[in-house]
Structure formats: structure tokens, C-alpha cells
Design an enzyme around this catalytic site. Sequence first.
Site, short mmCIF file in Angstrom:
data_model
loop_
_atom_site.label_atom_id
_atom_site.label_comp_id
_atom_site.label_asym_id
_atom_site.label_seq_id
_atom_site.Cartn_x
_atom_site.Cartn_y
_atom_site.Cartn_z
N ARG A 33 0.86 -1.18 0.00
CA ARG A 33 0.00 0.00 0.00
C ARG A 33 0.89 1.23 0.00
O ARG A 33 1.59 1.52 0.98
CB ARG A 33 -0.88 -0.02 1.25
CG ARG A 33 -1.76 1.22 1.43
CD ARG A 33 -2.87 1.29 0.42
NE ARG A 33 -3.96 2.15 0.88
CZ ARG A 33 -4.67 2.94 0.10
NH1 ARG A 33 -4.40 3.00 -1.20
NH2 ARG A 33 -5.66 3.66 0.60
N GLU A 35 0.53 4.47 0.17
CA GLU A 35 0.36 5.53 1.16
C GLU A 35 1.01 5.19 2.49
O GLU A 35 1.47 6.06 3.22
CB GLU A 35 -1.14 5.80 1.37
CG GLU A 35 -1.84 6.40 0.16
CD GLU A 35 -3.33 6.59 0.41
OE1 GLU A 35 -3.75 6.48 1.59
OE2 GLU A 35 -4.06 6.84 -0.56
N ASP A 36 1.05 3.88 2.80
CA ASP A 36 1.60 3.46 4.09
C ASP A 36 3.12 3.29 4.07
O ASP A 36 3.81 3.70 5.01
CB ASP A 36 0.99 2.11 4.51
CG ASP A 36 -0.48 2.22 4.90
OD1 ASP A 36 -0.93 3.35 5.13
OD2 ASP A 36 -1.15 1.18 4.98
N THR A 37 3.65 2.67 3.02
CA THR A 37 5.04 2.18 3.12
C THR A 37 5.94 2.53 1.95
O THR A 37 7.12 2.18 1.98
CB THR A 37 5.04 0.64 3.26
OG1 THR A 37 4.56 0.05 2.04
CG2 THR A 37 4.18 0.19 4.43
N ARG A 38 5.43 3.21 0.90
CA ARG A 38 6.27 3.43 -0.29
C ARG A 38 7.56 4.17 0.05
O ARG A 38 8.64 3.82 -0.46
CB ARG A 38 5.51 4.23 -1.35
CG ARG A 38 6.36 4.47 -2.61
CD ARG A 38 5.65 5.33 -3.63
NE ARG A 38 4.45 4.72 -4.15
CZ ARG A 38 4.45 3.80 -5.12
NH1 ARG A 38 5.59 3.39 -5.65
NH2 ARG A 38 3.31 3.31 -5.55
N GLY A 66 -6.59 2.72 -12.34
CA GLY A 66 -7.96 2.63 -12.81
C GLY A 66 -8.77 1.70 -11.93
O GLY A 66 -8.35 1.32 -10.83
N GLU A 100 -4.56 -7.25 -6.61
CA GLU A 100 -3.21 -7.81 -6.74
C GLU A 100 -3.08 -9.08 -5.91
O GLU A 100 -2.53 -10.09 -6.37
CB GLU A 100 -2.16 -6.79 -6.26
CG GLU A 100 -1.70 -5.80 -7.27
CD GLU A 100 -0.54 -4.96 -6.77
OE1 GLU A 100 -0.04 -5.23 -5.65
OE2 GLU A 100 -0.13 -4.03 -7.48
#
Length: 644
Positions: A33, A35-38, A66, A100
Site C-alpha cells: 500500500r 500511502e503506508d510504506t512506499r 484505474g 493484486e
Amino acid sequence: MASSTCSSGRSSSSSYNSNSNSKWRYDVFLSFRGEDTRKNFTDHLYSALDRGNINTFRDDEKLPRGEEISPQLLKSIEGSRIAIIVFSKTFADSKWCLDELVKIMECEKEKGQKVLSNSIYTPSISLYTPLERWEPSEVRNQTGSYGEAFKNHQTNADEEKKKKIEEWKAALSKAGKLSGFPLQNRYESKFIEEIVGEIRRSIPKLVHVGDKIVGIDENVKQVKLLIDAKSNEVSMVGIYGIGGIGKTTIAKVIYNDLLDQFNHHSFLENVRERSKDDRGLLQLQEKLLSDIIMDKTMKLSNVDEGVQMIKSRRYLGKVLIVLDDVDCPKKLRFLAESPDWFGGGSIIILTTRNKRCLNVNKAYSSYEAKGLAKNKALELFSWNAFKQHHPTDNYVDLCNRVLHHAKGLPLALVVLGSSLFQRDEEYWESTMDRLKTIPLDDIQKVLQVSYNGLDDRCKKVFLDIVCFFKDWEEKTITKILEGCRFHPKTELKELDDKCLISISDGFIRMHDSLQEMGWAIVHEKYPENPGKWSRLWEYKDIESVLTTNIGTKNIEGMFLNMNTIAEPIKLHVEAFKNMNRLRLLKDARMLKILDLSHSEQLVDILSISSAPKLEFLLLEGCARVQETQEFPRVQRKYGKVKSA
């Protein structure tokens, strides 16, 4: 030294690993995810995997999102050997992440791969990051933040959406039952190190052996008797023998067999070819260390520093190292001289044509690779000449005559067999007549029989590869040969079919013995006069030709690696005057004036942009030289070189 087999048949008693990595586009697919871990945990994990030379897919944060996962992303999941799922607080909020995950779990089922606890070819690894105090059971049972996420998904869901939600839940439940890596309160760096180590064990980098191997069992058995894999002592073994006997193939098979017992390992190919000077030796040390410590950014200042660095990594524990084709004892002093350099249980294997390497260094026990017994030699030859394990009835006598000349040497059996495939008896008889004129101990001349059977265009391409392009990318060679008006797809296939080259992983490979045969062909008519050779590739020969103006129309190509040259070559403008068949020229960094007039066959001047001191270029009459990106308007007469 390349494998001694091409399409060389496998005996019923032998079964060896080939390169099972080839069907995978990526080693690892990272699912997370963003937003959390990139920008924190996942970024650190990706960097560690990349340093460890683990080919990892991580989607681009600019990738448009998309409603559905793109076909390209689905292919990336399918083409990845392992999926790492980074479960975090808001993972289940993302429909994309959940889709995914469904695809990843489908791949696990379809591929039938084993789970993490078995430590081999794992389909997925679950990671739990500590953004808040929560338990892995939240993933498995969809409670806590995961439960909240599903409440939101179910709001106003139609029947199609409800069906998808059930797929998401099933995938989460299945993933939650896998052996995972909960981070909890551990140090992140140590945690990531553990993950990378687990990945390395799960995807051992097998070296390519060949599709079919014949008669190698006894050689492998005898070498293994010299290795005490269960001992805490360091085992150092040298395999010696003539070129083409199969030393490298033996070493590769043993390396692949032992690989899963080692966290740290390295296979250094072509040591002789790659270490002709200190620079090459330094690069080999860097490769060895980067393999062992899993850091491809490793750089060294000099070879002495490299020795100290290798010794200092003894604390890592046992290592598995193969040094392929070592030509002199000096190389061992800088790569693997003593058992004291390595941790207990380490295994060091070298291959060499020079038995003195082993006589000088008593740390290595030695084994002489043996040729094939007659029945195995016949089987190997038959796989290449008939594509079956035995000859057809009317060719048995002819086969026995070939075996008499090949003397159990695998390379000769493969090359001769491939050259006789689908040929009639008259062609076989003609080949036998040629073999009769060759002394039994002149294996180079035996190999040359296959070269003599090529048409002129294939001969030229073969010699270009011998002198200039060995171990180059196929696509690069293809582009160059097309510029020389060859049809490389045809010629390269012919050479590959005859086992004079091999094409693997997009690169053109060639056995050392075949390269040496090619060099001998270039030198044959004028052994003491390089000005009359068709190709020049050694500094001393190029310097002699260019400084004394003895070049002739015979010269078709001239390649020189200026990185290995301390002093520039001082040229006269007449140096290229008579080379009107020159078509390949590489690396002229020290040139100020270059006169290539009337070189009618010249198509391309490779790396011309690496000649920063070039002031004048004469290309009068070189109608086939094309404009290049670096010099869009090269003048075909004297004048300063201009760029756009």
C-alpha cells in the site's frame, strides 16, 4: 570456458539442474500500500533487494490507477517467482491492492509451488509492518482495521461487487495462513536483512549447464569425493584437463547441486579471459565480493584491498565459490589462495588447463577430468548427429570412425555431430577423408573440420565473433552485422545449430577452444605478419600495424580496448591507407587525425564518440558509412569534425 554440451543429450541415469531462472521475468514482485510504506519500509526493502542483485518489480507511483489492474501488471505478477506482500494498516482499503493479492494467490495455486516453510521456490511471503499495534490475525480474519475496510467496501455493493469482496476475503484468509515475517518491535535493518537472506535461499541463482548432459556422472562423483560437504573444514578442489574435456560443466553441476546449502556463493566464469591485467583482476574481486555480501555496488581501489576485503568477510560463515578457467597461480593469490581466507564449511572449486596452478598451491586437492567412455561418447555424438541416443543402422561404422578422432572429448563430439546432422553418407565420407589427414592429438584441427563446412558468409561472422564479439549481446551483434550487409539471423542460427556458438540469455557465447581455433585460422597464412591478417584485436599487433604502416587490404576489422592501454599509439596519416576493406573499427580515443579514405567496406565506426581528441576525419570514398547520432554530419573529406 563454456559448457562442453550444446544439444548434447542426457543419459537415462543423469538428471541435472539447468537454469530454472530463465522462465521468470522477475525474482520478486512487491505488493504494498503506497500511502503506508512506499517512502519508508518498502523503499528500504526494495533497495536491499536491488543491492543483493535480486531482480524486483515495484510499481511506479506515477502509474495511473484505474478500476482494474492493467494487463501489464498482471503479467508482472505472473512473471515473478516470488511475491512479497507488505500488509500494513490501510492495505485492505485499496481495491487495487486486494485485486493484486487475488492474482498472487491464484498464481500460487496454478504453479503448485511449495510454501515458505519448505524454503524452496516460495510463491509468496507475508510481511507485517508495525504502523500501529495490531496482529497478523487481522489479515487472516479481517478484523480490526481490515474489518473496518471491508465494512466500507460492502456499503452499497451490488451483486458483482459482493462476489469480488468474497474473493478478496478468501485471498486474505489464505495469505494470512502463510508463514509470515511479523516486524513487531524488531530493528528494521535486521528484519530486512533476514528477508533478503530468505529470498536468496528461495531462489538460488543456478548456473546454466545445458539441456542435456551425457556421461558426466563419474567425473562428478570423483570430485565430490574430494569435498567434505558435512565437515566444518574448508574444502579446496581443482579440476584440471585439456580444453573441451568438460571441466566447467562438471563444476557447474556440482555448484548447482550444493547451492541450496549456502547463503553466500559466487560462480566466476572465464577468469583467464577476464583477468589479463590488474584492472580485470580487480573487477573479478568486486564481482566475487558483491556476490558473497549481496551488494552489487561493491567497489575496490586496488587488488591488495580486494584481498584484505575477501579475508575480512570470513565472519559471514561458509561460502561456495567456483573459479572457472584459472590460468596461473598468481590469480589464486588475489582470489582464493588459502583456506584461512574463508569460514568453516566453505567449498572452493577451480577449473584449469594448467596443472601447475594446483602443484604450486598445495591447499587445493586435484582431479583430472576424464574423457567419455566409448558408449557414452557414442551416445553424446548420436544426440547431436541424429537427435536420438543411438546412430541409425547404416551410419554405425561411420560413427565409430568419428569417435576414433574425437578421443572421448565432449566438445569435439558435439561440434562434429552437429556439423553432420541431416547430411548424407557422401558428406560423411568426405568429412572422414579430411579427418584422416589430421594427427590424432591435434584437436584444434578436428574442430576446424566443422568450420571448413561453413559457407563464406558464416565463416566471416564466426571469425568476427571469435575476434571481437564473444560474450556480447546478441541484439548488438545483430545490428553491427546487419550494417555489414550480413543476414545475422541466418548466420547466427547456422553457427548455433553447428554448436560453434551458443546463444543464452540474449548473449553470444563460445567455448575457449573454438575461439583459439578461430585465432589460429586468422594467423594461419601469415603467422608473423599481422598486417596481412583479416582481423586485429591485440594491442601489440595493432600498434605494430599502425605505427609501421604495414596494414593491407586483408584487414576487415580492428578492435582495441583503450581502457587497458597506458600509452597512446602515435599514428601517421598513412596508417589506414591500404585498408580499403576495413568494415569494423572500435575505440580510437587518442586519435587526433583519422584517415579512412576509400575503405569501401567500412559501415560503422563503433564508439567514435569516445574519441574526444579527434580533430580531423577523412572518409572520402567511404560511401557506406552512415551518419551517426553523435556526429550527424560527418564530413567525407578533411575538415574539423562537426556535430549538430
